[in-house]
Design a protein around this motif. Structure first.
Motif, PDB file in Angstrom:
ATOM      1  N   THR A  32     -25.340  30.836  24.029  1.00 28.81           N
ATOM      2  CA  THR A  32     -26.546  31.614  23.767  1.00 28.81           C
ATOM      3  C   THR A  32     -26.654  31.980  22.296  1.00 28.81           C
ATOM      4  O   THR A  32     -27.734  31.964  21.724  1.00 28.81           O
ATOM      5  N   GLY A  33     -25.526  32.255  21.648  1.00 24.64           N
ATOM      6  CA  GLY A  33     -25.546  32.668  20.244  1.00 24.64           C
ATOM      7  C   GLY A  33     -25.376  31.547  19.243  1.00 24.64           C
ATOM      8  O   GLY A  33     -25.224  31.798  18.058  1.00 24.64           O
ATOM      9  N   GLY A  34     -25.365  30.292  19.650  1.00 22.96           N
ATOM     10  CA  GLY A  34     -25.177  29.160  18.731  1.00 22.96           C
ATOM     11  C   GLY A  34     -23.865  28.455  18.996  1.00 22.96           C
ATOM     12  O   GLY A  34     -23.328  28.488  20.099  1.00 22.96           O
ATOM     13  N   ARG A  35     -23.301  27.794  17.958  1.00 18.01           N
ATOM     14  CA  ARG A  35     -22.039  27.062  18.096  1.00 18.01           C
ATOM     15  C   ARG A  35     -20.907  28.038  18.396  1.00 18.01           C
ATOM     16  O   ARG A  35     -20.865  29.142  17.867  1.00 18.01           O
ATOM     17  N   THR A  36     -19.974  27.603  19.227  1.00 16.88           N
ATOM     18  CA  THR A  36     -18.892  28.498  19.628  1.00 16.88           C
ATOM     19  C   THR A  36     -17.639  27.733  20.007  1.00 16.88           C
ATOM     20  O   THR A  36     -17.717  26.592  20.459  1.00 16.88           O
ATOM     21  N   LYS A  37     -16.499  28.367  19.842  1.00 24.17           N
ATOM     22  CA  LYS A  37     -15.226  27.840  20.345  1.00 24.17           C
ATOM     23  C   LYS A  37     -14.904  28.461  21.705  1.00 24.17           C
ATOM     24  O   LYS A  37     -13.896  28.149  22.311  1.00 24.17           O
ATOM     25  N   LEU A  38     -15.794  29.342  22.189  1.00 24.79           N
ATOM     26  CA  LEU A  38     -15.569  29.993  23.478  1.00 24.79           C
ATOM     27  C   LEU A  38     -15.990  29.110  24.644  1.00 24.79           C
ATOM     28  O   LEU A  38     -15.645  29.383  25.785  1.00 24.79           O
ATOM     29  N   ARG A  39     -16.774  28.081  24.364  1.00 25.06           N
ATOM     30  CA  ARG A  39     -17.128  27.084  25.377  1.00 25.06           C
ATOM     31  C   ARG A  39     -17.081  25.723  24.701  1.00 25.06           C
ATOM     32  O   ARG A  39     -17.852  25.436  23.794  1.00 25.06           O
ATOM     33  N   VAL A  40     -16.156  24.898  25.126  1.00 26.78           N
ATOM     34  CA  VAL A  40     -15.979  23.580  24.524  1.00 26.78           C
ATOM     35  C   VAL A  40     -16.120  22.511  25.600  1.00 26.78           C
ATOM     36  O   VAL A  40     -15.940  22.776  26.787  1.00 26.78           O
ATOM     37  N   SER A  41     -16.470  21.298  25.163  1.00 26.64           N
ATOM     38  CA  SER A  41     -16.563  20.201  26.122  1.00 26.64           C
ATOM     39  C   SER A  41     -16.123  18.906  25.463  1.00 26.64           C
ATOM     40  O   SER A  41     -16.008  18.818  24.243  1.00 26.64           O
ATOM     41  N   ASN A  42     -15.919  17.892  26.295  1.00 23.51           N
ATOM     42  CA  ASN A  42     -15.598  16.565  25.774  1.00 23.51           C
ATOM     43  C   ASN A  42     -16.817  15.653  25.890  1.00 23.51           C
ATOM     44  O   ASN A  42     -16.698  14.443  25.902  1.00 23.51           O
ATOM     45  N   ARG A  43     -18.007  16.268  25.943  1.00 26.11           N
ATOM     46  CA  ARG A  43     -19.258  15.516  26.043  1.00 26.11           C
ATOM     47  C   ARG A  43     -19.402  14.553  24.866  1.00 26.11           C
ATOM     48  O   ARG A  43     -19.717  13.400  25.033  1.00 26.11           O
ATOM     49  N   ALA A  44     -19.226  15.045  23.660  1.00 26.88           N
ATOM     50  CA  ALA A  44     -19.333  14.219  22.462  1.00 26.88           C
ATOM     51  C   ALA A  44     -18.689  14.955  21.307  1.00 26.88           C
ATOM     52  O   ALA A  44     -18.623  16.179  21.289  1.00 26.88           O
ATOM     53  N   ASP A  45     -18.215  14.195  20.326  1.00 22.27           N
ATOM     54  CA  ASP A  45     -17.595  14.766  19.140  1.00 22.27           C
ATOM     55  C   ASP A  45     -18.562  14.585  17.976  1.00 22.27           C
ATOM     56  O   ASP A  45     -18.442  13.656  17.201  1.00 22.27           O
ATOM     57  N   PHE A  46     -19.537  15.461  17.881  1.00 15.20           N
ATOM     58  CA  PHE A  46     -20.577  15.321  16.871  1.00 15.20           C
ATOM     59  C   PHE A  46     -20.057  15.577  15.461  1.00 15.20           C
ATOM     60  O   PHE A  46     -20.597  15.067  14.499  1.00 15.20           O
ATOM     61  N   ASP A  47     -19.005  16.377  15.317  1.00 16.85           N
ATOM     62  CA  ASP A  47     -18.529  16.756  13.995  1.00 16.85           C
ATOM     63  C   ASP A  47     -17.743  15.653  13.294  1.00 16.85           C
ATOM     64  O   ASP A  47     -17.751  15.577  12.079  1.00 16.85           O
ATOM     65  N   SER A  48     -17.052  14.806  14.030  1.00 21.15           N
ATOM     66  CA  SER A  48     -16.172  13.821  13.403  1.00 21.15           C
ATOM     67  C   SER A  48     -16.896  12.536  13.010  1.00 21.15           C
ATOM     68  O   SER A  48     -16.337  11.716  12.305  1.00 21.15           O
ATOM     69  N   GLY A  49     -18.113  12.357  13.465  1.00 17.36           N
ATOM     70  CA  GLY A  49     -18.809  11.101  13.219  1.00 17.36           C
ATOM     71  C   GLY A  49     -18.619  10.113  14.355  1.00 17.36           C
ATOM     72  O   GLY A  49     -19.341   9.137  14.474  1.00 17.36           O
ATOM     73  N   ASN A  50     -17.601  10.356  15.192  1.00 14.19           N
ATOM     74  CA  ASN A  50     -17.420   9.545  16.391  1.00 14.19           C
ATOM     75  C   ASN A  50     -18.276  10.149  17.483  1.00 14.19           C
ATOM     76  O   ASN A  50     -18.176  11.332  17.764  1.00 14.19           O
ATOM     77  N   ARG A  51     -19.126   9.358  18.079  1.00 17.33           N
ATOM     78  CA  ARG A  51     -20.018   9.874  19.123  1.00 17.33           C
ATOM     79  C   ARG A  51     -19.236  10.315  20.353  1.00 17.33           C
ATOM     80  O   ARG A  51     -19.527  11.325  20.955  1.00 17.33           O
ATOM     81  N   LEU A  52     -18.220   9.558  20.720  1.00 17.14           N
ATOM     82  CA  LEU A  52     -17.460   9.877  21.926  1.00 17.14           C
ATOM     83  C   LEU A  52     -15.984  10.024  21.605  1.00 17.14           C
ATOM     84  O   LEU A  52     -15.457   9.375  20.710  1.00 17.14           O
ATOM     85  N   PHE A  53     -15.330  10.882  22.345  1.00 14.50           N
ATOM     86  CA  PHE A  53     -13.891  11.059  22.208  1.00 14.50           C
ATOM     87  C   PHE A  53     -13.149   9.908  22.882  1.00 14.50           C
ATOM     88  O   PHE A  53     -13.651   9.327  23.846  1.00 14.50           O
ATOM     89  N   PRO A  54     -11.936   9.613  22.421  1.00 10.84           N
ATOM     90  CA  PRO A  54     -11.086   8.645  23.137  1.00 10.84           C
ATOM     91  C   PRO A  54     -10.404   9.354  24.309  1.00 10.84           C
ATOM     92  O   PRO A  54      -9.304   9.880  24.190  1.00 10.84           O
ATOM     93  N   ILE A  55     -11.072   9.381  25.439  1.00 13.49           N
ATOM     94  CA  ILE A  55     -10.613  10.160  26.589  1.00 13.49           C
ATOM     95  C   ILE A  55      -9.836   9.276  27.559  1.00 13.49           C
ATOM     96  O   ILE A  55     -10.270   8.175  27.877  1.00 13.49           O
TER      97      ILE A  55
END
Length: 183
Positions: A32-55
């Protein structure tokens, strides 16, 4: 919403929760308040430039995915591509985290994105799921499914040291398949 209590065993929940807590392929979520480390997912890694994680999911994930297909008659439905891996996304919500009210992006013209979710770890308080204005409090191991591309959904703020861990299995349905699914 379709709900099946006890769909996933306590042993399966334990395996998945332990995997989720040990795996590091999670990125900051949006709350609700923007970007957070209180809720994380493995949906996509937008910050690293890689669209998807190596899961690498444990086999239990694919056993449950097949059980969902067989139990709910989703054998002919494709998975939702481009998020997580193999149509599966995992989120972890920690003390103070929530999920903002939203609908998921379209999966194609005239199609519905159905998510069949399993809560494998539950916070002490809070974490109430709201779908189209109706509150639900899923139990650990319960399967709950709804069309995330067409129904607004959110999760209230979670409280306590135990994280809320959700495994989301996504499928693409035509309106006709969804009507059949609802019966």
């Amino acid at each position: 919403m379709k709900r099946i209590p006890g769909f996933v065993t306590s042993e399966e929940c334990k395996i998945l929760a332990e995997w989720a807590m040990a795996d590091t392929n999670f990125a900051d979520g949006i709350t609700t308040g923007g970007r957070t480390k209180l809720r994380v997912s493995n949906r996509a890694d937008f910050d690293s430039g890689n669209r998807l994680f190596p899961i690498t999911y444990p086999d239990t994930v694919y056993i449950i995915q097949q059980r969902i297909r067989e139990t709910l008659g989703l054998g002919g439905c494709p998975i939702i591509e481009g998020h997580g891996k193999g149509g599966v996304v995992v989120s972890k919500t920690f003390d103070g985290g929530d999920v903002y009210a939203h609908t998921d992006p379209s999966v194609g013209d005239g199609l519905l994105g159905l998510r069949c979710n399993v809560l494998v770890s539950k916070q002490e308080t809070g974490g109430i799921l709201t779908v189209d204005g109706i509150d639900y409090d899923p139990s650990v191991g319960e399967l709950h499914c709804y069309p995330v591309t067409h129904q607004r959904h959110s999760v209230s703020v979670c409280h306590g040291p135990t994280p809320r861990i959700l495994f989301m299995f996504g499928f693409v349905l035509t309106p006709e398949q969804y009507l059949e699914f609802c019966q």
